[in-house]
Design a protein around this motif. Structure first.
Motif, PDB file in Angstrom:
ATOM      1  N   TYR A   7       0.847  -1.183   0.000  1.00 31.08           N
ATOM      2  CA  TYR A   7       0.000   0.000   0.000  1.00 31.08           C
ATOM      3  C   TYR A   7       0.891   1.244   0.000  1.00 31.08           C
ATOM      4  O   TYR A   7       1.766   1.385   0.865  1.00 31.08           O
ATOM      5  CB  TYR A   7      -0.915   0.026   1.233  1.00 31.08           C
ATOM      6  CG  TYR A   7      -1.534   1.385   1.492  1.00 31.08           C
ATOM      7  CD1 TYR A   7      -2.547   1.872   0.655  1.00 31.08           C
ATOM      8  CD2 TYR A   7      -1.098   2.183   2.544  1.00 31.08           C
ATOM      9  CE1 TYR A   7      -3.100   3.120   0.876  1.00 31.08           C
ATOM     10  CE2 TYR A   7      -1.653   3.419   2.762  1.00 31.08           C
ATOM     11  CZ  TYR A   7      -2.649   3.899   1.937  1.00 31.08           C
ATOM     12  OH  TYR A   7      -3.193   5.139   2.153  1.00 31.08           O
ATOM     13  N   ASP A   8       0.687   2.112  -0.982  1.00 32.53           N
ATOM     14  CA  ASP A   8       1.371   3.405  -1.014  1.00 32.53           C
ATOM     15  C   ASP A   8       2.883   3.261  -0.892  1.00 32.53           C
ATOM     16  O   ASP A   8       3.541   4.017  -0.178  1.00 32.53           O
ATOM     17  CB  ASP A   8       0.816   4.299   0.093  1.00 32.53           C
ATOM     18  CG  ASP A   8       1.158   5.766  -0.117  1.00 32.53           C
ATOM     19  OD1 ASP A   8       1.379   6.167  -1.281  1.00 32.53           O
ATOM     20  OD2 ASP A   8       1.213   6.518   0.879  1.00 32.53           O
TER      21      ASP A   8
ATOM     22  N   LYS B 245       4.521   0.858   0.552  1.00 32.47           N
ATOM     23  CA  LYS B 245       4.934   0.237   1.816  1.00 32.47           C
ATOM     24  C   LYS B 245       4.491  -1.223   1.878  1.00 32.47           C
ATOM     25  O   LYS B 245       3.525  -1.633   1.246  1.00 32.47           O
ATOM     26  CB  LYS B 245       4.314   0.987   3.002  1.00 32.47           C
ATOM     27  CG  LYS B 245       4.591   2.485   3.024  1.00 32.47           C
ATOM     28  CD  LYS B 245       6.048   2.791   3.309  1.00 32.47           C
ATOM     29  CE  LYS B 245       6.266   4.300   3.424  1.00 32.47           C
ATOM     30  NZ  LYS B 245       7.680   4.609   3.711  1.00 32.47           N
TER      31      LYS B 245
ATOM     32  N   ALA C 144      -5.244   0.513  -2.676  1.00 32.04           N
ATOM     33  CA  ALA C 144      -5.085   1.962  -2.803  1.00 32.04           C
ATOM     34  C   ALA C 144      -5.684   2.710  -1.621  1.00 32.04           C
ATOM     35  O   ALA C 144      -5.642   3.936  -1.572  1.00 32.04           O
ATOM     36  CB  ALA C 144      -5.739   2.455  -4.104  1.00 32.04           C
ATOM     37  N   ASP C 145      -6.256   1.981  -0.665  1.00 32.44           N
ATOM     38  CA  ASP C 145      -6.825   2.596   0.526  1.00 32.44           C
ATOM     39  C   ASP C 145      -6.847   1.564   1.644  1.00 32.44           C
ATOM     40  O   ASP C 145      -7.053   0.364   1.378  1.00 32.44           O
ATOM     41  CB  ASP C 145      -8.245   3.081   0.247  1.00 32.44           C
ATOM     42  CG  ASP C 145      -8.870   3.770   1.447  1.00 32.44           C
ATOM     43  OD1 ASP C 145      -8.619   4.969   1.622  1.00 32.44           O
ATOM     44  OD2 ASP C 145      -9.582   3.096   2.222  1.00 32.44           O
ATOM     45  N   ARG C 146      -6.625   1.993   2.870  1.00 29.70           N
ATOM     46  CA  ARG C 146      -6.574   1.061   3.999  1.00 29.70           C
ATOM     47  C   ARG C 146      -7.919   0.887   4.697  1.00 29.70           C
ATOM     48  O   ARG C 146      -8.055   0.050   5.583  1.00 29.70           O
ATOM     49  CB  ARG C 146      -5.534   1.527   5.020  1.00 29.70           C
ATOM     50  CG  ARG C 146      -4.114   1.456   4.505  1.00 29.70           C
ATOM     51  CD  ARG C 146      -3.115   1.880   5.585  1.00 29.70           C
ATOM     52  NE  ARG C 146      -3.109   0.947   6.711  1.00 29.70           N
ATOM     53  CZ  ARG C 146      -2.011   0.460   7.275  1.00 29.70           C
ATOM     54  NH1 ARG C 146      -0.815   0.808   6.796  1.00 29.70           N
ATOM     55  NH2 ARG C 146      -2.077  -0.363   8.287  1.00 29.70           N
TER      56      ARG C 146
ATOM     57  N   ASP D 293       2.666   0.146  -5.367  1.00 31.74           N
ATOM     58  CA  ASP D 293       1.521   1.047  -5.265  1.00 31.74           C
ATOM     59  C   ASP D 293       0.705   1.064  -6.548  1.00 31.74           C
ATOM     60  O   ASP D 293       1.125   0.579  -7.596  1.00 31.74           O
ATOM     61  CB  ASP D 293       1.969   2.462  -4.892  1.00 31.74           C
ATOM     62  CG  ASP D 293       2.930   3.083  -5.904  1.00 31.74           C
ATOM     63  OD1 ASP D 293       3.132   2.497  -6.987  1.00 31.74           O
ATOM     64  OD2 ASP D 293       3.471   4.167  -5.615  1.00 31.74           O
TER      65      ASP D 293
ATOM     66  N   SER E  86       3.062  -0.193   8.340  1.00 34.73           N
ATOM     67  CA  SER E  86       3.716   0.750   7.435  1.00 34.73           C
ATOM     68  C   SER E  86       4.074   1.987   8.226  1.00 34.73           C
ATOM     69  O   SER E  86       3.632   2.162   9.355  1.00 34.73           O
ATOM     70  CB  SER E  86       2.821   1.126   6.250  1.00 34.73           C
ATOM     71  OG  SER E  86       1.814   2.024   6.643  1.00 34.73           O
TER      72      SER E  86
ATOM     73  N   ASN F  36       3.209   5.014   7.673  1.00 38.54           N
ATOM     74  CA  ASN F  36       2.219   6.089   7.697  1.00 38.54           C
ATOM     75  C   ASN F  36       0.818   5.547   7.903  1.00 38.54           C
ATOM     76  O   ASN F  36      -0.148   6.030   7.332  1.00 38.54           O
ATOM     77  CB  ASN F  36       2.249   6.881   6.381  1.00 38.54           C
ATOM     78  CG  ASN F  36       2.022   6.001   5.173  1.00 38.54           C
ATOM     79  OD1 ASN F  36       2.055   4.785   5.281  1.00 38.54           O
ATOM     80  ND2 ASN F  36       1.790   6.621   4.028  1.00 38.54           N
TER      81      ASN F  36
ATOM     82  N   THR G 234      -9.995   3.088  -8.467  1.00 38.99           N
ATOM     83  CA  THR G 234      -9.122   3.527  -7.382  1.00 38.99           C
ATOM     84  C   THR G 234      -9.765   3.253  -6.039  1.00 38.99           C
ATOM     85  O   THR G 234     -10.963   3.036  -5.934  1.00 38.99           O
ATOM     86  CB  THR G 234      -8.837   5.032  -7.483  1.00 38.99           C
ATOM     87  OG1 THR G 234     -10.070   5.746  -7.391  1.00 38.99           O
ATOM     88  CG2 THR G 234      -8.158   5.366  -8.798  1.00 38.99           C
TER      89      THR G 234
ATOM     90  N   HIS H 140      -9.612   7.449  -0.120  1.00 40.49           N
ATOM     91  CA  HIS H 140      -8.487   7.904   0.709  1.00 40.49           C
ATOM     92  C   HIS H 140      -9.008   8.627   1.935  1.00 40.49           C
ATOM     93  O   HIS H 140     -10.058   9.237   1.875  1.00 40.49           O
ATOM     94  CB  HIS H 140      -7.595   8.860  -0.081  1.00 40.49           C
ATOM     95  CG  HIS H 140      -7.003   8.199  -1.306  1.00 40.49           C
ATOM     96  ND1 HIS H 140      -5.841   7.490  -1.273  1.00 40.49           N
ATOM     97  CD2 HIS H 140      -7.456   8.115  -2.580  1.00 40.49           C
ATOM     98  CE1 HIS H 140      -5.563   7.023  -2.472  1.00 40.49           C
ATOM     99  NE2 HIS H 140      -6.529   7.384  -3.282  1.00 40.49           N
TER     100      HIS H 140
END
Length: 284
Positions: free
Chosen positions: A78-79, A81, A183-185, A214, A248, A250, A281, A284
């Motif tokens: 993710y992103d 990470k 793309a989102d947690r 990512d 991760s 962040n 996508t 976020h």
């Protein structure tokens, strides 16, 4: 020069994904603690009636086997990470989409219905699974064969032309080895994740995906007709998992304030490139 299999895969992705990749910034709605009523997106509980496949390995959580079934962890990205995904119930494959596989799972046509307990697609986030289509295949997060709460087998017959094999030989085959990108947690909450396959025929492109970790890397490569990377191919498969806090640099806080607002800031998806539809996508 673009290889024949690359051209066939791109055409297959474009045909089967028509309408799936429309530009949107509201795939889902991330909400704070205490703001959702039961049944409005969280799906059934981890040991609910839709848990149908026992854990394949010995339970390591310390709970009784009946409570521990279908609990396991895989790696994901993710992103940029490394993250961990915690699975607490089995997969779901929409039975409204025809499949030749014994479990009803397929690649090539988007689901028509979301899983029981989820009111709409707005309460889901896409999971992208890059699949290496070259030899020798590199190590991946879920090798071919059993992977926790994934289908063991799948129908790939809709991609027969792209894969260069008779459709009858692809109706019930082992799930290909793959990696995971989100793309989102979803604030580290569990939810249903619809699966999109990204075929990769170029080893160097696969290395770039592994390095980028990512969605942006997938989008960049899919926009390049010489990369050997397809646009996402829809499926009727959903996986149920959550990201684990602390995996991760962040990650969001484990708990949001009780009085947190339920609205979120949405980011627009990248525009289509050279006539290609943009990827779906995450929120976020």
């Amino acid at each position: 020069m673009t290889s024949p299999i690359r051209r066939r895969l791109v055409r297959a992705a474009a045909c089967t994904a028509s309408g799936v990749f429309a530009l949107t910034s509201t795939i889902g709605l991330a909400m704070a603690d205490g703001t959702r009523a039961a049944g409005d997106g969280f799906g059934p509980g981890p040991v609910g009636e839709h848990t149908i496949q026992p854990l394949k390995h010995e339970c390591t959580t310390g709970e009784p086997e009946e409570l521990c079934r279908n609990i396991g962890v895989t790696d994901g990205w993710y992103d940029g990470k490394d993250v961990k995904f915690l699975y607490t119930q089995n997969f779901f494959c929409d039975p409204a989409v025809a499949s030749g596989a014994s479990n009803g799972c397929e690649v090539g046509e988007k689901f028509k219905n979301v899983p029981p307990g989820t009111t709409s697609e707005a309460f889901t986030d896409p999971l992208f699974i890059p699949v290496p289509l070259f030899s020798p295949a590199p190590p991946v997060q879920c090798p071919t064969g059993p992977c926790i709460d994934h289908p063991d087998n799948i129908d790939l017959s809709r991609l027969a032309g792209a894969l260069g094999k008779p459709a009858d030989q692809l109706k019930d085959v082992p799930l290909p080895g793959h990696d995971h990108i989100i793309a989102d947690r979803n604030m580290d909450r569990p939810e249903w994740w619809p699966v999109y396959v990204v075929g990769v025929t170029n080893p160097e492109s696969f290395k770039q995906i592994e390095k980028g970790k990512d969605l942006a890397t997938l989008q960049r490569l899919a926009a390049d007709p010489n990369s050997g990377v397809t646009t996402p191919i829809p499926t009727n498969v959903f996986l149920w998992f959550q990201t684990l806090a602390g995996t991760s640099d962040n990650c969001p806080p484990e708990h949001a304030p009780d009085n947190a607002k339920t609205s979120t800031t949405h980011h627009s998806a990248p525009a289509a490139v050279a006539g290609r539809p943009p990827m779906p996508t995450g929120r976020h």
